[in-house]
Every structure is written in structure tokens, then in C-alpha cells.
Motif scaffolding. Structure first.
Motif, PDB file in Angstrom:
ATOM      1  N   GLY A   1       0.819  -1.209   0.000  1.00 11.89           N
ATOM      2  CA  GLY A   1       0.000   0.000   0.000  1.00 11.89           C
ATOM      3  C   GLY A   1       0.852   1.259   0.000  1.00 11.89           C
ATOM      4  O   GLY A   1       0.526   2.251  -0.671  1.00 11.89           O
ATOM      5  N   TYR A   2       1.942   1.229   0.750  1.00 14.47           N
ATOM      6  CA  TYR A   2       2.867   2.372   0.784  1.00 14.47           C
ATOM      7  C   TYR A   2       3.489   2.597  -0.601  1.00 14.47           C
ATOM      8  O   TYR A   2       3.574   3.734  -1.082  1.00 14.47           O
ATOM      9  CB  TYR A   2       3.939   2.129   1.840  1.00 14.47           C
ATOM     10  CG  TYR A   2       5.018   3.160   1.900  1.00 14.47           C
ATOM     11  CD1 TYR A   2       4.732   4.498   2.192  1.00 14.47           C
ATOM     12  CD2 TYR A   2       6.350   2.811   1.685  1.00 14.47           C
ATOM     13  CE1 TYR A   2       5.738   5.459   2.251  1.00 14.47           C
ATOM     14  CE2 TYR A   2       7.357   3.752   1.759  1.00 14.47           C
ATOM     15  CZ  TYR A   2       7.052   5.079   2.034  1.00 14.47           C
ATOM     16  OH  TYR A   2       8.045   6.018   2.090  1.00 14.47           O
ATOM     17  N   PHE A   3       3.896   1.499  -1.261  1.00 15.37           N
ATOM     18  CA  PHE A   3       4.437   1.619  -2.621  1.00 15.37           C
ATOM     19  C   PHE A   3       3.387   2.180  -3.573  1.00 15.37           C
ATOM     20  O   PHE A   3       3.711   2.937  -4.486  1.00 15.37           O
ATOM     21  CB  PHE A   3       4.937   0.271  -3.133  1.00 15.37           C
ATOM     22  CG  PHE A   3       6.173  -0.247  -2.443  1.00 15.37           C
ATOM     23  CD1 PHE A   3       7.092   0.602  -1.863  1.00 15.37           C
ATOM     24  CD2 PHE A   3       6.413  -1.612  -2.383  1.00 15.37           C
ATOM     25  CE1 PHE A   3       8.240   0.118  -1.241  1.00 15.37           C
ATOM     26  CE2 PHE A   3       7.551  -2.111  -1.771  1.00 15.37           C
ATOM     27  CZ  PHE A   3       8.469  -1.246  -1.199  1.00 15.37           C
ATOM     28  N   ALA A   4       2.114   1.811  -3.364  1.00 20.04           N
ATOM     29  CA  ALA A   4       1.029   2.364  -4.194  1.00 20.04           C
ATOM     30  C   ALA A   4       0.973   3.880  -4.037  1.00 20.04           C
ATOM     31  O   ALA A   4       0.760   4.608  -5.012  1.00 20.04           O
ATOM     32  CB  ALA A   4      -0.312   1.731  -3.810  1.00 20.04           C
ATOM     33  N   CYS A   5       1.168   4.355  -2.800  1.00 23.80           N
ATOM     34  CA  CYS A   5       1.170   5.801  -2.545  1.00 23.80           C
ATOM     35  C   CYS A   5       2.349   6.486  -3.226  1.00 23.80           C
ATOM     36  O   CYS A   5       2.206   7.557  -3.820  1.00 23.80           O
ATOM     37  CB  CYS A   5       1.197   6.082  -1.048  1.00 23.80           C
ATOM     38  SG  CYS A   5      -0.313   5.602  -0.196  1.00 23.80           S
ATOM     39  N   ILE A   6       3.509   5.874  -3.124  1.00 21.28           N
ATOM     40  CA  ILE A   6       4.711   6.456  -3.732  1.00 21.28           C
ATOM     41  C   ILE A   6       4.545   6.585  -5.247  1.00 21.28           C
ATOM     42  O   ILE A   6       4.910   7.596  -5.841  1.00 21.28           O
ATOM     43  CB  ILE A   6       5.961   5.608  -3.401  1.00 21.28           C
ATOM     44  CG1 ILE A   6       6.295   5.696  -1.920  1.00 21.28           C
ATOM     45  CG2 ILE A   6       7.155   6.032  -4.256  1.00 21.28           C
ATOM     46  CD1 ILE A   6       7.390   4.747  -1.477  1.00 21.28           C
ATOM     47  N   HIS A   7       3.977   5.547  -5.863  1.00 21.62           N
ATOM     48  CA  HIS A   7       3.856   5.517  -7.331  1.00 21.62           C
ATOM     49  C   HIS A   7       2.478   5.918  -7.833  1.00 21.62           C
ATOM     50  O   HIS A   7       2.245   5.917  -9.044  1.00 21.62           O
ATOM     51  CB  HIS A   7       4.222   4.121  -7.844  1.00 21.62           C
ATOM     52  CG  HIS A   7       5.620   3.715  -7.495  1.00 21.62           C
ATOM     53  ND1 HIS A   7       6.715   4.215  -8.155  1.00 21.62           N
ATOM     54  CD2 HIS A   7       6.098   2.886  -6.534  1.00 21.62           C
ATOM     55  CE1 HIS A   7       7.813   3.701  -7.627  1.00 21.62           C
ATOM     56  NE2 HIS A   7       7.466   2.895  -6.639  1.00 21.62           N
TER      57      HIS A   7
END
Length: 192
Positions: A96-102
């Protein structure tokens, strides 16, 4: 908060280590590390995702040991219980954090930088060796709804709230030290 700064610094180191660990088989022995080129992320199968997770266990355990003062002093069985209960929720949260970053919710980005293509689950359940016990089509019918559940319960809320790194690290800490877990004794742990 010093603990969040420590987590951020050590997470940055973790990301640098990941660049080597997850792509080491692609480097030539004659290739100098400083000239190491990063390849483009690719869609992975479930076997490739399992290999990423296997490599991640030790890396994430080291991140925890280096980030939380006093964690190393806990009895070995307590550390094992905490880590065992932490790892899978961490992988889910980190996606989920990677989804936010990208700014993406159509894929699940893995620690290697590669991704699970949620729009084409048949690519994830494909077994190029043909050893899978069920066909890709059957696997998609059985498990593909988990991608929409993941999007609805993890990536969409995190994207909506625009979770930043400090919030991510705070959530990681809450997951790691879930005092509701059976067999946990955290009375001697002092987190600064």
C-alpha cells in the motif's frame, strides 16, 4: 520523533540493499557496482513473488533489529513471535505504501520493484514449468477476487489518505508491537 527518523534512515539503507539483493543474478561478475544499471520493473508470477518474499525475510529482520532500540535484547522466542506476526502484515502494508509512492492501484508493487498485475491475474498464476496443480484459469477463478479485496482494503484507503513515510513507519511499529498477540512480553522494551 527520533524513532521515526531512525526507521526512515534504516529503511533508506534497506532500499539500497534491495537493489543489489533482488537484482544480483542479473549482474555480470565483470560489472562494477557503481555502474550497475537498474532494469525496468516487470510483471511477476506467483513463484517469482515467493522468491522476492523469501529474500525479504532476512532484510526486513535486519531492518527491525537496526531500527528499534532494545529489540535485540528481547528473548529469542519473543523476537521470533513478534517477527512471525509482523512479516505478512508488513508486506501487505508496504504494498500500500508503494502504491502511494507511485500513485497506482492497478498493480501490487513488490520490494524488488517488480509488480503483480492485478488487471491480468492470469500472468500471476502462470507456471512456465507446468508443475502447478491447477490451471491458471482455475487459479484466477479461485483467487482473483483477492486482488480487488486488496485494492479496496489496502491501496485505495492508503492512496485516499496519501500515507507518507512517517505514517507508514508508525503503522509498521504498531504492527510489530501488537501487544494483543499471544505469548508476547514487552515490559522490558524501551522504544525511544
Amino acid at each position: 520523533m527520533p524513532i521515526l527518523n531512525t526507521l526512515a534512515t534504516n529503511y533508506s539503507k534497506l532500499e539500497n540493499i534491495r537493489k543489489v539483493v533482488h537484482h544480483e543474478e542479473e549482474r555480470s561478475v565483470f560489472q562494477d557496482f557503481k555502474y550497475f544499471s537498474v532494469r525496468s520493473p516487470k510483471s511477476v508470477t506467483y513463484k517469482e513473488a515467493n522468491r522476492v518474499s523469501s529474500k525479504e525475510c532476512d532484510l526486513v529482520a535486519d531492518w527491525i533489529l537496526n531500527s528499534y532500540t532494545g529489540f535485540a535484547d528481547l528473548p529469542k522466542n519473543q523476537k521470533k513471535i513478534l517477527f512471525r506476526n509482523f512479516f505478512l502484515p508488513f508486506v501487505i502494508l508496504q504494498g500500500g505504501y508503494f502504491a502511494c509512492i507511485h500513485n497506482r492501484n492497478d498493480v501490487i508493487i513488490l520490494a524488488s520493484g517488480d509488480f503483480i498485475d492485478c488487471s491480468h491475474p492470469e500472468t500471476f498464476y502462470y507456471d512456465p514449468e507446468g508443475r502447478q496443480l491447477m490451471s491458471s484459469e482455475d487459479a484466477v477463478r479461485m483467487f482473483a477476487s483477492s486482488f480487488s479485496n486488496y485494492r479496496r482494503n489496502v491501496t485505495d484507503p492508503m492512496l485516499r489518505d496519501n500515507v507518507d513515510d512517517k505514517e507508514f513507519f508508525a503503522l509498521c511499529t504498531l504492527i510489530l508491537f501488537d501487544t494483543g498477540e499471544t505469548g508476547i512480553i514487552l515490559q522490558s522494551l524501551h522504544i525511544h
